[in-house]
Design a protein around this motif. Sequence first.
Motif, PDB file in Angstrom:
ATOM      1  N   ARG A  66       0.842  -1.188   0.000  1.00 40.52           N
ATOM      2  CA  ARG A  66       0.000   0.000   0.000  1.00 40.52           C
ATOM      3  C   ARG A  66       0.878   1.239   0.000  1.00 40.52           C
ATOM      4  O   ARG A  66       1.914   1.277   0.650  1.00 40.52           O
ATOM      5  CB  ARG A  66      -0.913   0.009   1.211  1.00 40.52           C
ATOM      6  N   SER A  68       1.083   5.625   0.352  1.00 37.30           N
ATOM      7  CA  SER A  68       0.521   6.624   1.255  1.00 37.30           C
ATOM      8  C   SER A  68      -0.662   7.362   0.639  1.00 37.30           C
ATOM      9  O   SER A  68      -1.389   8.058   1.345  1.00 37.30           O
ATOM     10  CB  SER A  68       1.599   7.631   1.643  1.00 37.30           C
ATOM     11  N   THR A  69      -0.886   7.214  -0.674  1.00 38.99           N
ATOM     12  CA  THR A  69      -2.004   7.912  -1.324  1.00 38.99           C
ATOM     13  C   THR A  69      -3.139   6.981  -1.715  1.00 38.99           C
ATOM     14  O   THR A  69      -4.064   7.399  -2.399  1.00 38.99           O
ATOM     15  CB  THR A  69      -1.501   8.644  -2.578  1.00 38.99           C
ATOM     16  N   ASP A  70      -3.097   5.725  -1.314  1.00 42.08           N
ATOM     17  CA  ASP A  70      -4.169   4.791  -1.674  1.00 42.08           C
ATOM     18  C   ASP A  70      -5.528   5.246  -1.154  1.00 42.08           C
ATOM     19  O   ASP A  70      -6.543   5.082  -1.817  1.00 42.08           O
ATOM     20  CB  ASP A  70      -3.866   3.390  -1.144  1.00 42.08           C
ATOM     21  N   TRP A  71      -5.574   5.824   0.004  1.00 43.10           N
ATOM     22  CA  TRP A  71      -6.842   6.250   0.575  1.00 43.10           C
ATOM     23  C   TRP A  71      -7.453   7.402  -0.208  1.00 43.10           C
ATOM     24  O   TRP A  71      -8.649   7.662  -0.115  1.00 43.10           O
ATOM     25  CB  TRP A  71      -6.672   6.627   2.048  1.00 43.10           C
ATOM     26  N   LEU A  72      -6.641   8.102  -1.022  1.00 43.79           N
ATOM     27  CA  LEU A  72      -7.158   9.178  -1.863  1.00 43.79           C
ATOM     28  C   LEU A  72      -7.698   8.660  -3.189  1.00 43.79           C
ATOM     29  O   LEU A  72      -8.336   9.399  -3.930  1.00 43.79           O
ATOM     30  CB  LEU A  72      -6.054  10.207  -2.138  1.00 43.79           C
TER      31      LEU A  72
END
Length: 101
Positions: A66, A68-72
């Motif tokens: 994963r 650090s920008t997967d949640w975006l």
Amino acid sequence: MDLFPASLVDNIVITKTANPDLPGDWAGAYLSVETKDYPEKLSVNVETSFGYNEQTTFKDVVSSQRSSTDWLGYDNNLRDINHNDFIPIKPNPSTYDEFIH
């Protein structure tokens, strides 16, 4: 179901046949939840619970890498893909190609 607190329910009546005193727009069964009279003083109930599944809690979970920008909703080039590894698409496949793929 916690739609009605159990302490306020006085009676539950289930009617499975048509009666002239019931609403006309119903099919199958009529459920009547009768509540107790309005209480004269305020009563507050607080409930809490805690639980865990011993088969899954505190176990290692298999997952992919994963970024650090997967949640975006976008990738920051963590998963670089070599597009030459993909099989090229044939716009007009032969009968043989249709059977083997």
